[in-house]
Design a protein around this motif. Structure first.
Motif, PDB file in Angstrom:
ATOM      1  N   SER A  59       0.836  -1.204   0.000  1.00 45.89           N
ATOM      2  CA  SER A  59       0.000   0.000   0.000  1.00 45.89           C
ATOM      3  C   SER A  59       0.870   1.252   0.000  1.00 45.89           C
ATOM      4  CB  SER A  59      -1.013  -0.002   1.142  1.00 45.89           C
ATOM      5  OG  SER A  59      -0.451  -0.433   2.334  1.00 45.89           O
ATOM      6  N   SER A  66      -0.040  -7.205   3.983  1.00 43.28           N
ATOM      7  CA  SER A  66       1.245  -7.301   4.695  1.00 43.28           C
ATOM      8  C   SER A  66       1.077  -7.734   6.146  1.00 43.28           C
ATOM      9  CB  SER A  66       1.965  -5.955   4.658  1.00 43.28           C
ATOM     10  OG  SER A  66       2.331  -5.638   3.339  1.00 43.28           O
ATOM     11  N   LYS A  67       0.173  -7.100   6.871  1.00 40.44           N
ATOM     12  CA  LYS A  67       0.069  -7.372   8.300  1.00 40.44           C
ATOM     13  C   LYS A  67      -0.625  -8.701   8.563  1.00 40.44           C
ATOM     14  CE  LYS A  67       2.166  -3.480   8.508  1.00 40.44           C
ATOM     15  NZ  LYS A  67       1.784  -2.238   8.031  1.00 40.44           N
ATOM     16  N   ASP A  82      -7.026   4.044   5.697  1.00 39.83           N
ATOM     17  CA  ASP A  82      -6.003   3.017   5.542  1.00 39.83           C
ATOM     18  C   ASP A  82      -6.245   1.931   6.599  1.00 39.83           C
ATOM     19  OD1 ASP A  82      -3.708   1.496   5.588  1.00 39.83           O
ATOM     20  OD2 ASP A  82      -2.324   3.187   5.745  1.00 39.83           O
ATOM     21  N   THR A  98      -4.063  -3.775   2.935  1.00 38.20           N
ATOM     22  CA  THR A  98      -2.820  -4.442   2.553  1.00 38.20           C
ATOM     23  C   THR A  98      -2.862  -5.868   3.086  1.00 38.20           C
ATOM     24  OG1 THR A  98      -0.422  -4.484   2.823  1.00 38.20           O
ATOM     25  CG2 THR A  98      -1.669  -3.521   4.622  1.00 38.20           C
ATOM     26  N   ARG A 153       4.364  -8.142  -0.970  1.00 39.90           N
ATOM     27  CA  ARG A 153       4.095  -6.750  -1.325  1.00 39.90           C
ATOM     28  C   ARG A 153       2.802  -6.620  -2.137  1.00 39.90           C
ATOM     29  NH1 ARG A 153       4.869  -4.366   1.554  1.00 39.90           N
ATOM     30  NH2 ARG A 153       5.442  -2.360   0.673  1.00 39.90           N
ATOM     31  N   TYR A 208      -4.569  -2.638   9.404  1.00 38.76           N
ATOM     32  CA  TYR A 208      -4.684  -3.553  10.550  1.00 38.76           C
ATOM     33  C   TYR A 208      -6.084  -4.133  10.689  1.00 38.76           C
ATOM     34  CZ  TYR A 208      -0.169  -1.629  11.305  1.00 38.76           C
ATOM     35  OH  TYR A 208       1.135  -1.271  11.101  1.00 38.76           O
TER      36      TYR A 208
HETATM   37  C1  LIG Z   1       2.403  -1.140   7.506  1.00 40.77           C
HETATM   38  C2  LIG Z   1       1.498  -0.074   7.053  1.00 40.77           C
HETATM   39  C3  LIG Z   1       1.304   0.178   5.692  1.00 40.77           C
HETATM   40  C4  LIG Z   1       2.211  -0.387   4.642  1.00 40.77           C
HETATM   41  O1  LIG Z   1       1.774  -1.523   4.120  1.00 40.77           O
HETATM   42  P1  LIG Z   1       2.446  -2.192   2.847  1.00 40.77           P
HETATM   43  O2  LIG Z   1       1.269  -2.707   2.130  1.00 40.77           O
HETATM   44  O3  LIG Z   1       3.340  -3.250   3.391  1.00 40.77           O
HETATM   45  O4  LIG Z   1       3.202  -1.163   2.053  1.00 40.77           O
HETATM   46  C5  LIG Z   1       0.357   1.122   5.320  1.00 40.77           C
HETATM   47  N1  LIG Z   1      -0.319   1.820   6.249  1.00 40.77           N
HETATM   48  C6  LIG Z   1      -0.133   1.625   7.556  1.00 40.77           C
HETATM   49  C7  LIG Z   1      -0.906   2.427   8.526  1.00 40.77           C
HETATM   50  C8  LIG Z   1       0.797   0.685   8.003  1.00 40.77           C
HETATM   51  O5  LIG Z   1       1.015   0.549   9.296  1.00 40.77           O
END
Ligand SMILES: *Cc1c(COP(=O)(O)O)cnc(C)c1O
Length: 361
Positions: free
Chosen positions: A91, A218-219, A190, A216, A226, A193
């Motif tokens: 993201s 990612s978490k 965003d 995303t 990615r 989480y």
């Molecule tokens: C970790 C994080 C992202 C980044 O996510 P990626 O998809 O890994 O680039 C975006 N926004 C917040 C608030 C985050 O904590």
């Protein structure tokens, strides 16, 4: 001969002033600094990934529209049929695309402070004016200050993480909606989480043409692949798509993510386990009565401790890497942020922290 340029001759002054985003080395350490899911995939799923990776057509460019992947994401995440999806190489890349698209001379990108540092950094990269409205001391949104800043700066874009990073809390939904209705520009919520919180603005998308939702994977356990996404009204996404580089999501990411989505139950169970561990860690930290611990709806916990920087250093010397936020912002004075890891990692962190605190008394 002509004088050859030095970096200071041709690099923009605001870039010269920046420090590169620092990722500390973590080899061999208990790594609780970056909000990663600590669990690996079950073996059967690993084998499936291996097979797909072996057969993936890596001699070809990826599908620039990632049609199959998007349709799997739509199904799994419950994104309304009426809303297009744009994918990013994380993201982070989506934030960058939006900033590039909206960076008219003097345009403002507004967020809160403290917030995800990339909002401010990317505003600078894109030559936008950044406005950070301080949160209240309990890290809730200051509705009056937000509305006043909107009135004064007329931001092109507002970024708000829900739950917020680095504080871990969910903002009041009514205040969020008030901001969305009041601002002339777009608001990107965003939800990085989302897997650890029982809240979303997804149901508000249809009603609010200036609202965009970012997620995303990612978490949730796929940080290495990615992949981030944004959804919202096509009037906005059509413009952002013009800036997205055509092959920004790799063949491997597209193929492996689709397998992961087919087994989303595995990742969601891991997220549930992380929530269980979060509750345990929160109780243990709260029991250390010299700490101020902030409630979290994310996969990390923010806490305040005397001599935070020393504690951070001593944890590091004992092989435990967390995040030092002391001096990151006035509201984060003496604050540290720990990502929730496995049972064993968390137990080691808690025991080591407890020892350090005992030593000092
Ligand atoms: C970790 C994080 C992202 C980044 O996510 P990626 O998809 O890994 O680039 C975006 N926004 C917040 C608030 C985050 O904590």
């Amino acid at each position: 001969m002509m004088h050859s340029y030095q970096p200071t001759d041709i690099i923009r002054p605001e870039i010269l002033e920046l420090k590169a985003y620092h990722v500390p080395p973590a080899t061999g350490m208990i790594k609780l600094d970056a909000m990663e899911n600590p669990y690996t995939l079950p073996e059967a799923l690993q084998s499936e990934v291996a097979q797909i990776a072996a057969l993936a057509p890596i001699n070809r460019y990826p599908d620039p529209n990632a049609t199959e992947l998007k349709s799997a994401l739509r199904q799994t995440l419950g994104i309304p049929e009426s809303m297009p999806i744009m994918l990013g190489n994380g993201s982070d890349e989506i934030i960058q695309i939006i900033a590039m698209a909206t960076a008219k001379p003097g345009a403002v990108l507004l967020s809160v402070e403290p917030a995800f540092v990339m909002f401010r950094m990317i505003a600078t990269f894109a030559n936008m004016r950044y406005v950070g409205v301080p949160l209240k001391r309990d890290f809730s949104l200051d509705a009056d200050a937000m509305l006043k800043a909107i009135e004064q700066h007329k931001p092109a874009v507002i970024f708000l993480a829900y739950p917020n990073n680095p504080t871990g809390n969910l903002f009041d939904k009514d205040v969020l909606m008030q901001i969305i209705r009041a601002t002339p520009g777009i608001v990107i919520i965003d939800e990085a989480y989302h897997a650890f919180a029982d809240a979303s603005v997804i149901d508000e998308l249809e009603q609010h043409p200036n609202l965009l939702l970012m997620r995303t994977l990612s978490k949730l356990g796929l940080a290495g692949l990615r992949l981030g996404l944004i959804t919202g009204h096509s009037a906005w996404l059509n413009e952002f798509e013009k800036i997205r580089l055509p092959y920004n999501v790799s063949v491997l990411t597209q193929h492996i993510t689709q397998i992961a989505l087919r087994h989303i139950d595995v990742l969601l169970r891991q997220a549930e386990q992380i929530k269980v561990e979060r509750a345990r860690m929160y109780a243990q930290l709260t029991a250390m009565n010299t700490l101020e611990v902030f409630p979290s709806d994310a996969n990390f916990i923010l806490f305040r401790v005397n001599h935070a920087t020393r504690i951070f250093q001593m944890l590091k010397e004992k092989g435990i890497l967390i995040k030092n936020l002391d001096s990151a912002h006035a509201l984060l004075d003496n604050c540290l942020r720990v990502t929730v890891g496995t049972f064993e990692e968390n137990a080691q962190f808690i025991a080591t922290l407890q020892n350090l605190l005992n030593e000092k008394h």
